[in-house]
Design a protein around this motif. Structure first.
Motif, mmCIF file in Angstrom:
data_model
loop_
_atom_site.group_PDB
_atom_site.id
_atom_site.type_symbol
_atom_site.label_atom_id
_atom_site.label_comp_id
_atom_site.label_asym_id
_atom_site.label_seq_id
_atom_site.Cartn_x
_atom_site.Cartn_y
_atom_site.Cartn_z
ATOM 1 N N TYR A 137 0.810 -1.205 0.000
ATOM 2 C CA TYR A 137 0.000 0.000 0.000
ATOM 3 C C TYR A 137 0.849 1.263 0.000
ATOM 4 C CZ TYR A 137 1.080 -1.035 4.858
ATOM 5 O OH TYR A 137 1.734 -1.360 6.006
ATOM 6 N N ALA A 138 0.191 2.359 -0.348
ATOM 7 C CA ALA A 138 0.815 3.684 -0.328
ATOM 8 C C ALA A 138 -0.225 4.679 0.166
ATOM 9 C CB ALA A 138 1.295 4.075 -1.719
ATOM 10 N N LEU A 139 0.254 5.669 0.898
ATOM 11 C CA LEU A 139 -0.593 6.757 1.388
ATOM 12 C C LEU A 139 0.131 8.049 1.063
ATOM 13 C CD1 LEU A 139 -2.981 7.901 3.027
ATOM 14 C CD2 LEU A 139 -1.623 7.478 5.105
ATOM 15 N N ALA A 140 -0.534 8.931 0.335
ATOM 16 C CA ALA A 140 0.080 10.207 -0.045
ATOM 17 C C ALA A 140 -0.789 11.358 0.443
ATOM 18 C CB ALA A 140 0.249 10.294 -1.556
ATOM 19 N N PHE A 141 -0.156 12.297 1.116
ATOM 20 C CA PHE A 141 -0.814 13.534 1.522
ATOM 21 C C PHE A 141 -0.363 14.620 0.563
ATOM 22 C CE2 PHE A 141 -0.908 11.018 5.326
ATOM 23 C CZ PHE A 141 -2.145 11.291 5.866
ATOM 24 N N HIS A 142 -1.325 15.271 -0.080
ATOM 25 C CA HIS A 142 -1.051 16.365 -1.007
ATOM 26 C C HIS A 142 -1.586 17.644 -0.382
ATOM 27 C CE1 HIS A 142 0.025 13.426 -4.072
ATOM 28 N NE2 HIS A 142 -1.076 12.772 -3.736
ATOM 29 N N LEU A 143 -0.748 18.676 -0.330
ATOM 30 C CA LEU A 143 -1.134 19.961 0.240
ATOM 31 C C LEU A 143 -1.086 21.017 -0.856
ATOM 32 C CD1 LEU A 143 0.361 18.177 2.521
ATOM 33 C CD2 LEU A 143 0.372 20.293 3.799
ATOM 34 N N ALA A 144 -2.128 21.849 -0.920
ATOM 35 C CA ALA A 144 -2.186 22.904 -1.936
ATOM 36 C C ALA A 144 -2.890 24.119 -1.350
ATOM 37 C CB ALA A 144 -2.938 22.416 -3.168
ATOM 38 N N PRO A 145 -2.455 25.320 -1.736
ATOM 39 C CA PRO A 145 -3.119 26.536 -1.254
ATOM 40 C C PRO A 145 -4.596 26.520 -1.636
ATOM 41 C CG PRO A 145 -1.144 27.067 -2.528
ATOM 42 C CD PRO A 145 -1.387 25.604 -2.690
ATOM 43 N N ASP A 146 -5.425 27.067 -0.761
ATOM 44 C CA ASP A 146 -6.861 27.146 -1.019
ATOM 45 C C ASP A 146 -7.376 28.493 -0.534
ATOM 46 O OD1 ASP A 146 -9.931 26.102 -0.019
ATOM 47 O OD2 ASP A 146 -9.205 25.473 -1.985
ATOM 48 N N GLY A 147 -6.678 29.547 -0.934
ATOM 49 C CA GLY A 147 -7.025 30.885 -0.494
ATOM 50 C C GLY A 147 -6.089 31.337 0.617
ATOM 51 N N PRO A 148 -6.194 32.594 1.015
ATOM 52 C CA PRO A 148 -5.308 33.138 2.046
ATOM 53 C C PRO A 148 -5.456 32.389 3.376
ATOM 54 C CG PRO A 148 -6.520 34.898 0.938
ATOM 55 C CD PRO A 148 -7.105 33.590 0.474
ATOM 56 N N GLY A 149 -4.333 31.868 3.877
ATOM 57 C CA GLY A 149 -4.327 31.191 5.159
ATOM 58 C C GLY A 149 -5.077 29.874 5.193
ATOM 59 N N ARG A 150 -5.305 29.290 4.029
ATOM 60 C CA ARG A 150 -6.028 28.011 3.949
ATOM 61 C C ARG A 150 -5.242 27.037 3.083
ATOM 62 N NH1 ARG A 150 -12.093 28.368 3.960
ATOM 63 N NH2 ARG A 150 -11.915 27.037 2.137
ATOM 64 N N THR A 151 -5.289 25.762 3.460
ATOM 65 C CA THR A 151 -4.589 24.719 2.709
ATOM 66 C C THR A 151 -5.514 23.528 2.510
ATOM 67 O OG1 THR A 151 -2.500 25.396 3.725
ATOM 68 C CG2 THR A 151 -2.545 23.225 2.688
ATOM 69 N N ARG A 152 -5.587 23.075 1.283
ATOM 70 C CA ARG A 152 -6.347 21.857 0.964
ATOM 71 C C ARG A 152 -5.410 20.672 1.207
ATOM 72 N NH1 ARG A 152 -10.883 20.890 -1.714
ATOM 73 N NH2 ARG A 152 -11.009 23.082 -2.250
ATOM 74 N N VAL A 153 -5.848 19.746 2.058
ATOM 75 C CA VAL A 153 -5.069 18.551 2.369
ATOM 76 C C VAL A 153 -5.849 17.338 1.869
ATOM 77 C CG1 VAL A 153 -3.986 17.148 4.167
ATOM 78 C CG2 VAL A 153 -4.092 19.647 4.422
ATOM 79 N N SER A 154 -5.237 16.588 0.959
ATOM 80 C CA SER A 154 -5.853 15.373 0.426
ATOM 81 C C SER A 154 -5.016 14.177 0.838
ATOM 82 C CB SER A 154 -5.935 15.423 -1.100
ATOM 83 O OG SER A 154 -6.760 16.482 -1.518
ATOM 84 N N ALA A 155 -5.700 13.106 1.203
ATOM 85 C CA ALA A 155 -5.033 11.850 1.555
ATOM 86 C C ALA A 155 -5.493 10.794 0.560
ATOM 87 C CB ALA A 155 -5.384 11.434 2.972
ATOM 88 N N GLU A 156 -4.551 10.314 -0.243
ATOM 89 C CA GLU A 156 -4.854 9.332 -1.276
ATOM 90 C C GLU A 156 -4.264 7.984 -0.882
ATOM 91 O OE1 GLU A 156 -4.110 8.722 -6.057
ATOM 92 O OE2 GLU A 156 -2.731 9.971 -4.906
ATOM 93 N N THR A 157 -5.106 6.952 -0.867
ATOM 94 C CA THR A 157 -4.666 5.603 -0.544
ATOM 95 C C THR A 157 -4.673 4.762 -1.800
ATOM 96 O OG1 THR A 157 -5.627 5.775 1.664
ATOM 97 C CG2 THR A 157 -5.147 3.555 0.864
ATOM 98 N N ARG A 158 -3.585 4.008 -1.978
ATOM 99 C CA ARG A 158 -3.468 3.055 -3.083
ATOM 100 C C ARG A 158 -3.039 1.723 -2.488
ATOM 101 N NH1 ARG A 158 -3.188 4.800 -8.225
ATOM 102 N NH2 ARG A 158 -3.525 7.009 -8.526
ATOM 103 N N ALA A 159 -3.521 0.626 -3.049
ATOM 104 C CA ALA A 159 -3.154 -0.672 -2.466
ATOM 105 C C ALA A 159 -3.518 -1.826 -3.393
ATOM 106 C CB ALA A 159 -3.848 -0.872 -1.127
ATOM 107 N N VAL A 160 -2.833 -2.938 -3.170
ATOM 108 C CA VAL A 160 -3.212 -4.227 -3.741
ATOM 109 C C VAL A 160 -3.326 -5.209 -2.575
ATOM 110 C CG1 VAL A 160 -2.233 -3.899 -6.047
ATOM 111 C CG2 VAL A 160 -0.817 -4.871 -4.242
ATOM 112 N N PHE A 161 -4.255 -6.142 -2.735
ATOM 113 C CA PHE A 161 -4.555 -7.130 -1.704
ATOM 114 C C PHE A 161 -4.519 -8.508 -2.355
ATOM 115 C CE2 PHE A 161 -6.678 -3.148 -0.863
ATOM 116 C CZ PHE A 161 -6.408 -2.900 0.470
#
Length: 152
Positions: free
Chosen positions: A94-118
């Motif tokens: 598995y992999a877990l990635a956190f992506h951070l991007a500006p979302d206006g003044p003083g705000r940050t969009r945080v995304s957590a993407e999970t990838r995996a094989v079972f």
């Protein structure tokens, strides 16, 4: 030495929140929450039970390439932008990635993407228990909410 390239793991899900803080504060919060959420005794027993490759926290803090938290190894660390972790155990890779991007003044969009094989029947059952039950999604939503509170 030639590096073997493999296909990316299939996407399991992505969860996103907007944090009322800048990218530096959000980055710090991601690392602190990951460290804290994997530091308890329950996580220690769980990672041992399923045979995680990385069972202890080690390496530099704040998290950097090569650092570990229980169940994960940091493979990408771009402060304020991206934190990538990988892991494996008997039932999944598995992999877990956190992506951070500006979302206006003083705000940050945080995304957590999970990838995996079972792989195999045991992996399929594990996927059903962890992903199909909604447990993974609940944990990710709680983690993102905690990141939002910690970043403020």
């Amino acid at each position: 030495m030639t590096q073997v390239r493999t296909a990316p793991l299939p996407c399991v899900d992505t969860h996103t929140t907007v944090v009322e803080a800048g990218a530096e504060e959000a980055w710090r919060a991601v690392g602190e929450v990951l460290d804290g959420s994997t530091a308890n005794g329950l996580m220690s027993r769980y990672t041992r039970l399923i045979g995680c490759a990385d069972r202890t926290a080690s390496g530099p803090r704040p998290l950097d390439v090569g650092s570990t938290v229980r169940g994960f190894r940091v493979t990408v660390a771009r402060p304020g932008r991206e934190l990538g972790l990988t892991g494996r155990h008997r039932l999944a890779t598995y992999a877990l990635a956190f992506h951070l991007a500006p979302d206006g003044p003083g705000r940050t969009r945080v995304s957590a993407e999970t990838r995996a094989v079972f792989p195999g029947p045991a992996g399929a059952l594990y996927r059903l228990l962890v992903i199909g039950s909604g447990a993974h999604a609940a944990v990710m939503r709680r983690m993102l909410a905690t990141i939002g509170r910690r970043a403020n």
